[in-house]
Design a protein around this motif. Structure first.
Motif, short mmCIF file in Angstrom:
data_model
loop_
_atom_site.label_atom_id
_atom_site.label_comp_id
_atom_site.label_asym_id
_atom_site.label_seq_id
_atom_site.Cartn_x
_atom_site.Cartn_y
_atom_site.Cartn_z
N PHE A 184 0.87 -1.61 0.11
CA PHE A 184 0.02 0.13 0.30
C PHE A 184 0.97 0.84 -0.10
CE2 PHE A 184 -4.59 -1.35 1.32
CZ PHE A 184 -4.63 -1.85 0.83
N ARG A 225 0.77 4.86 0.89
CA ARG A 225 -0.83 6.64 1.11
C ARG A 225 0.36 7.41 0.65
NH1 ARG A 225 -1.51 7.97 7.48
NH2 ARG A 225 -3.13 9.24 7.42
N CYS A 236 -7.82 3.45 -4.36
CA CYS A 236 -8.56 3.55 -3.26
C CYS A 236 -10.14 3.39 -3.45
CB CYS A 236 -8.43 3.87 -1.94
SG CYS A 236 -8.26 5.81 -2.08
N ASP A 239 -5.62 12.67 1.58
CA ASP A 239 -5.81 10.91 2.17
C ASP A 239 -5.56 10.52 1.01
OD1 ASP A 239 -4.07 9.67 4.48
OD2 ASP A 239 -6.04 8.67 5.37
N TYR A 244 -4.52 6.12 -0.73
CA TYR A 244 -4.41 4.96 -0.96
C TYR A 244 -4.58 4.67 -2.19
CZ TYR A 244 -4.10 4.87 4.66
OH TYR A 244 -3.61 5.32 5.78
N HIS A 265 -2.66 0.51 -3.98
CA HIS A 265 -1.75 -0.31 -4.12
C HIS A 265 -0.77 -1.46 -4.88
CE1 HIS A 265 -5.49 -2.57 -5.07
NE2 HIS A 265 -4.70 -3.61 -5.69
N THR A 273 -7.04 -2.23 -1.79
CA THR A 273 -7.43 0.09 -1.60
C THR A 273 -9.10 -0.14 -1.43
OG1 THR A 273 -6.90 0.61 -3.20
CG2 THR A 273 -5.12 0.30 -1.88
#
Length: 258
Positions: A13, A15, A56, A67, A69, A71, A111
């Motif tokens: 992942f 971030r 995500c 924020d 995410y 992957h 995600t």
């Protein structure tokens, strides 16, 4: 750059945060620069193999993420230190994309599908402010914040938000569980916070646009409730501009980690 011809069996992942002003959203699309494309190129260059990140969710043109995410998978033969990878990515990426953290997760962690909740903020500025041009929507009229908060509470009564969904999407259901929905008046700015287990395409911007109609006195509380009950997008307010919207937080279970 070498291509991967073997099974991928390690998942990581990433971030990150990004300012969406210069991008046509997150998801790769033809003839337009996107955050996903820029991140793919950076990772592929640094790791010397083809990397395709999975986000995500998707953000529209001009929308920001404080924020976010994503992957990606690599073969077990590809090794790296997560902290050093984050450092190298930040040196490689443009100034409007920042990597916060990289960490390994379970092979099947995802995600998008493993997220248990997402939180968005929408920012409105009451006054002309050159430093908020790309992060706030300037509203030229007075808004009744108390009435907007009363209307926001009505959202908790429902799960089907077809009235706030972009038309002709490929989702199987328009049901969402809203956990938080409230306005805060910070003097010269208003901030709308909404948290739910999932969101439909364009849902937050449509909700904000409809709540603003309540704040202007063009719609009362019963009208707002009827908009949701109608399950008809044309009955809701216009979508507000994307540049005031931030994806602010994503929740995951601890079990995603390796």
């Amino acid at each position: 750059m070498k291509e991967k011809l073997y099974d991928l069996n390690k998942r990581y992942f990433i971030r990150l945060s990004y300012k969406g002003t210069n991008y046509h959203g997150w998801q790769i699309q033809p003839n337009a620069i996107t955050v996903q494309e820029v991140l793919n190129k950076a990772l592929s260059t640094i790791l010397n193999c083809e990397i395709n990140v999975v986000g995500c969710g998707r953000t529209d043109t001009g929308v920001h993420a404080s924020d976010f995410y994503a992957h990606f998978d690599v073969d077990e033969q590809v090794t790296f230190d997560c902290d050093k990878l984050s450092f190298r990515l930040n040196r490689f990426l443009p100034h409007d994309i920042a990597i916060k953290q990289t960490f390994q997760v379970r092979e099947e962690a995802h995600t998008r599908f493993d997220a248990t909740a997402r939180t968005y903020h929408y920012f409105i500025t009451k006054n002309k402010n050159p430093f908020r041009l790309e992060s706030h929507w300037k509203v030229p009229y007075e808004l009744d914040v108390q009435k907007m908060n009363e209307a926001a509470k009505i959202l908790f009564e429902f799960e089907d938000f077809t009235s706030f969904s972009k038309l002709h999407t490929d989702v199987k259901t328009n049901n969402c569980k809203i956990y938080q929905a409230e306005w805060k008046d910070n003097g010269d700015e208003l901030v709308f916070t909404v948290k739910a287990d999932r969101f439909l395409r364009n849902m937050v911007r449509a909700i904000v646009g409809t709540l603003v109609e309540v704040g202007r006195g063009k719609m009362n509380l019963e009208d707002f409730r009827q908009v949701i009950e109608s399950k008809n997008r044309s009955n809701a307010g216009s979508s507000v501009p994307g540049h005031g919207l931030f994806l602010a937080e994503i929740d995951y279970p601890e079990s995603i980690r390796n």
